[in-house]
Design a protein around this motif. Sequence first.
Motif, PDB file in Angstrom:
ATOM      1  N   THR A  87       0.622  -1.274   0.067  1.00 36.67           N
ATOM      2  CA  THR A  87       0.218   0.158   0.149  1.00 36.67           C
ATOM      3  C   THR A  87       0.716   1.101   0.043  1.00 36.67           C
ATOM      4  OG1 THR A  87      -0.075  -0.125   2.592  1.00 36.67           O
ATOM      5  CG2 THR A  87      -1.530  -1.024   1.083  1.00 36.67           C
ATOM      6  N   SER A  88       1.762   1.205   0.662  1.00 41.01           N
ATOM      7  CA  SER A  88       2.454   2.228   0.591  1.00 41.01           C
ATOM      8  C   SER A  88       3.754   2.795  -0.552  1.00 41.01           C
ATOM      9  CB  SER A  88       3.966   2.422   1.612  1.00 41.01           C
ATOM     10  OG  SER A  88       4.708   1.345   1.018  1.00 41.01           O
ATOM     11  N   GLY A  89       3.691   1.755  -1.716  1.00 40.77           N
ATOM     12  CA  GLY A  89       4.162   1.686  -3.067  1.00 40.77           C
ATOM     13  C   GLY A  89       5.552   2.082  -3.227  1.00 40.77           C
ATOM     14  N   THR A  90       5.745   1.509  -1.510  1.00 34.91           N
ATOM     15  CA  THR A  90       8.007   1.445  -1.592  1.00 34.91           C
ATOM     16  C   THR A  90       7.722   0.156  -0.781  1.00 34.91           C
ATOM     17  OG1 THR A  90       7.811   2.884   0.202  1.00 34.91           O
ATOM     18  CG2 THR A  90       8.082   4.087  -2.283  1.00 34.91           C
ATOM     19  N   GLU A  91       8.603  -0.100  -1.097  1.00 35.52           N
ATOM     20  CA  GLU A  91       9.581  -1.010  -0.320  1.00 35.52           C
ATOM     21  C   GLU A  91       9.842  -1.089   1.408  1.00 35.52           C
ATOM     22  OE1 GLU A  91      12.851  -5.159  -0.143  1.00 35.52           O
ATOM     23  OE2 GLU A  91      13.510  -3.161  -0.485  1.00 35.52           O
ATOM     24  N   VAL A  92       9.224  -1.637   2.343  1.00 30.66           N
ATOM     25  CA  VAL A  92       9.474  -1.038   3.605  1.00 30.66           C
ATOM     26  C   VAL A  92       9.657  -2.636   4.260  1.00 30.66           C
ATOM     27  CG1 VAL A  92       7.689  -0.253   5.692  1.00 30.66           C
ATOM     28  CG2 VAL A  92       7.463   0.888   3.405  1.00 30.66           C
ATOM     29  N   LEU A  93      10.453  -2.133   5.149  1.00 29.96           N
ATOM     30  CA  LEU A  93      11.170  -3.396   5.678  1.00 29.96           C
ATOM     31  C   LEU A  93      11.238  -2.964   7.443  1.00 29.96           C
ATOM     32  CD1 LEU A  93      14.484  -3.863   3.781  1.00 29.96           C
ATOM     33  CD2 LEU A  93      12.439  -5.776   3.629  1.00 29.96           C
ATOM     34  N   ARG A  94      10.427  -3.985   8.366  1.00 30.69           N
ATOM     35  CA  ARG A  94      10.065  -3.127   9.270  1.00 30.69           C
ATOM     36  C   ARG A  94      10.733  -4.134  10.281  1.00 30.69           C
ATOM     37  NH1 ARG A  94       7.453   0.835  11.461  1.00 30.69           N
ATOM     38  NH2 ARG A  94       6.443   0.999   8.665  1.00 30.69           N
ATOM     39  N   LEU A  95      11.247  -3.808  11.781  1.00 36.14           N
ATOM     40  CA  LEU A  95      11.738  -4.050  12.228  1.00 36.14           C
ATOM     41  C   LEU A  95      11.237  -4.206  13.429  1.00 36.14           C
ATOM     42  CD1 LEU A  95      14.603  -6.354  13.387  1.00 36.14           C
ATOM     43  CD2 LEU A  95      15.546  -4.447  14.096  1.00 36.14           C
ATOM     44  N   ARG A  96      11.090  -4.627  14.508  1.00 39.89           N
ATOM     45  CA  ARG A  96      10.470  -4.770  16.176  1.00 39.89           C
ATOM     46  C   ARG A  96      11.548  -5.122  16.998  1.00 39.89           C
ATOM     47  NH1 ARG A  96       7.384  -7.744  12.225  1.00 39.89           N
ATOM     48  NH2 ARG A  96       5.027  -6.177  12.454  1.00 39.89           N
ATOM     49  N   LEU A  97      11.717  -3.890  17.793  1.00 43.18           N
ATOM     50  CA  LEU A  97      13.121  -3.918  18.121  1.00 43.18           C
ATOM     51  C   LEU A  97      13.083  -3.332  19.425  1.00 43.18           C
ATOM     52  CD1 LEU A  97      16.634  -4.314  18.441  1.00 43.18           C
ATOM     53  CD2 LEU A  97      16.211  -1.831  18.096  1.00 43.18           C
ATOM     54  N   GLY A  98      13.282  -4.820  20.589  1.00 38.48           N
ATOM     55  CA  GLY A  98      13.350  -4.416  21.934  1.00 38.48           C
ATOM     56  C   GLY A  98      14.566  -3.855  22.714  1.00 38.48           C
ATOM     57  N   ILE A  99      14.538  -3.059  23.209  1.00 39.94           N
ATOM     58  CA  ILE A  99      15.839  -2.245  23.615  1.00 39.94           C
ATOM     59  C   ILE A  99      15.438  -1.618  25.070  1.00 39.94           C
ATOM     60  CG2 ILE A  99      15.283  -0.318  22.485  1.00 39.94           C
ATOM     61  CD1 ILE A  99      17.753  -0.448  22.260  1.00 39.94           C
ATOM     62  N   LEU A 100      16.589  -1.025  25.690  1.00 40.25           N
ATOM     63  CA  LEU A 100      16.533  -0.751  27.006  1.00 40.25           C
ATOM     64  C   LEU A 100      16.657   0.095  26.661  1.00 40.25           C
ATOM     65  CD1 LEU A 100      18.841  -2.844  29.258  1.00 40.25           C
ATOM     66  CD2 LEU A 100      16.200  -2.715  29.558  1.00 40.25           C
ATOM     67  N   PRO A 101      15.368   1.812  27.534  1.00 38.21           N
ATOM     68  CA  PRO A 101      15.837   3.321  27.177  1.00 38.21           C
ATOM     69  C   PRO A 101      17.047   4.396  27.298  1.00 38.21           C
ATOM     70  CG  PRO A 101      13.986   2.730  28.324  1.00 38.21           C
ATOM     71  CD  PRO A 101      15.075   1.574  28.394  1.00 38.21           C
ATOM     72  N   LEU A 102      17.810   3.397  28.050  1.00 38.76           N
ATOM     73  CA  LEU A 102      19.351   3.906  28.559  1.00 38.76           C
ATOM     74  C   LEU A 102      20.117   3.852  27.032  1.00 38.76           C
ATOM     75  CD1 LEU A 102      20.677   5.964  30.176  1.00 38.76           C
ATOM     76  CD2 LEU A 102      21.887   4.452  31.090  1.00 38.76           C
ATOM     77  N   PHE A 103      19.860   2.381  26.737  1.00 43.02           N
ATOM     78  CA  PHE A 103      21.128   2.161  25.100  1.00 43.02           C
ATOM     79  C   PHE A 103      20.727   3.253  24.338  1.00 43.02           C
ATOM     80  CE2 PHE A 103      22.054  -0.238  21.839  1.00 43.02           C
ATOM     81  CZ  PHE A 103      23.936  -1.044  22.412  1.00 43.02           C
ATOM     82  N   ALA A 104      19.219   2.927  24.330  1.00 41.87           N
ATOM     83  CA  ALA A 104      18.720   3.854  22.986  1.00 41.87           C
ATOM     84  C   ALA A 104      19.141   5.051  23.033  1.00 41.87           C
ATOM     85  CB  ALA A 104      17.456   3.565  22.943  1.00 41.87           C
ATOM     86  N   SER A 105      18.950   6.170  24.182  1.00 44.19           N
ATOM     87  CA  SER A 105      18.758   7.527  24.301  1.00 44.19           C
ATOM     88  C   SER A 105      21.043   7.674  24.028  1.00 44.19           C
ATOM     89  CB  SER A 105      18.218   7.866  25.247  1.00 44.19           C
ATOM     90  OG  SER A 105      18.862   7.438  26.554  1.00 44.19           O
ATOM     91  N   GLN A 106      21.158   6.872  24.673  1.00 46.33           N
ATOM     92  CA  GLN A 106      23.352   6.989  24.339  1.00 46.33           C
ATOM     93  C   GLN A 106      23.748   6.560  23.265  1.00 46.33           C
ATOM     94  OE1 GLN A 106      23.748   5.601  28.416  1.00 46.33           O
ATOM     95  NE2 GLN A 106      24.163   7.827  28.997  1.00 46.33           N
ATOM     96  N   ARG A 107      23.397   5.508  22.972  1.00 46.32           N
ATOM     97  CA  ARG A 107      24.102   4.839  22.206  1.00 46.32           C
ATOM     98  C   ARG A 107      23.928   4.749  20.855  1.00 46.32           C
ATOM     99  NH1 ARG A 107      27.293   0.180  24.956  1.00 46.32           N
ATOM    100  NH2 ARG A 107      29.014   0.258  23.154  1.00 46.32           N
ATOM    101  N   LEU A 108      22.398   4.079  20.605  1.00 52.39           N
ATOM    102  CA  LEU A 108      21.613   4.085  19.223  1.00 52.39           C
ATOM    103  C   LEU A 108      20.846   5.331  19.036  1.00 52.39           C
ATOM    104  CD1 LEU A 108      20.789   1.909  17.181  1.00 52.39           C
ATOM    105  CD2 LEU A 108      18.733   1.389  18.687  1.00 52.39           C
TER     106      LEU A 108
END
Length: 295
Positions: A87-108
């Motif tokens: 439906t988007s007309g483009t290739e969409v690849l979706r990853l469902r990622l579990g992560i801790l907030p501190l690693f997400a904000s500081q490093r990812l």
Amino acid sequence: MRRLPPLGAIEAFVQVARLGSVKAAADELALSAPALSRRVQALERFIDKPLFARRHQAMVLNGDGERLLAQIAPVLDALSDAVEAMTSGTEVLRLRLGILPLFASQRLFPRLGELRATHPELHLDIDTAGHGVARLGDGLDAVIALARDIDPTLYAKRLDRNSVYVIGAKSLLEGPNAVTRPAQLAELTALVHRDMPDTFTAWRQSAGLTSLEPLAIDHFDSGPLMLEAAAQGLGIAFMHASHFEDANDPRLVRLFDIPVESPYSYWFVCRPRALQQKPVKLFHDWLIATLGEDR
């Protein structure tokens, strides 16, 4: 072709199983609670088995429900991704990622711009709820976990090795009662993350202070809140060197220059077969090249 239950009934079942509540699932699917309940009951009638233990204001999967969820949830997620891509007309690849907030904000998150530039088709659904490893295959494709080690039946790649720091407010080093000796911990509250319960014990043993006890131990499930509590003088945090350095908070200082290797590391974790999925493989390869311990 074998007859299948209605897709709406399957979708209702998966949402209730994941959220544990008919009301929450109904809100998610824009249905009334009675309508959603009827869909779940229709699926139970179709397979001729109850799937939930019904409790006051809660729905808990029974054994049959857990087995069904493990098999159909990944298929439903893949179906949703396929429809989105069409439906988007483009290739969409979706990853469902579990992560801790501190690693997400500081490093990812500071590096996600690089990922988007390299793979603009890859999109991340971020999940910061706990117990991520246990939910692999049930709403999560991959997890960045903080752990001592990982179940050997899973694929795991270590992302770092770290040291335990004692982190406190800068004001603790000021005035006539400045905290300069480990023995003064007996007058302070230790702050410990629930995912890193052994940090204080590891530090105490390495420092040769096995009988030392803090005034109290307060537990947190949020790294950012631990750092803020330490900055506000509510206790001293036993966390990783990278947490302290990446925070770059002028209100915080490292106490006691005692080198202590942490028993915990960050890991990229997924089910082995998940690496065959394009979104997981793309993210894994980028993550290891960008943040892996061997980079």
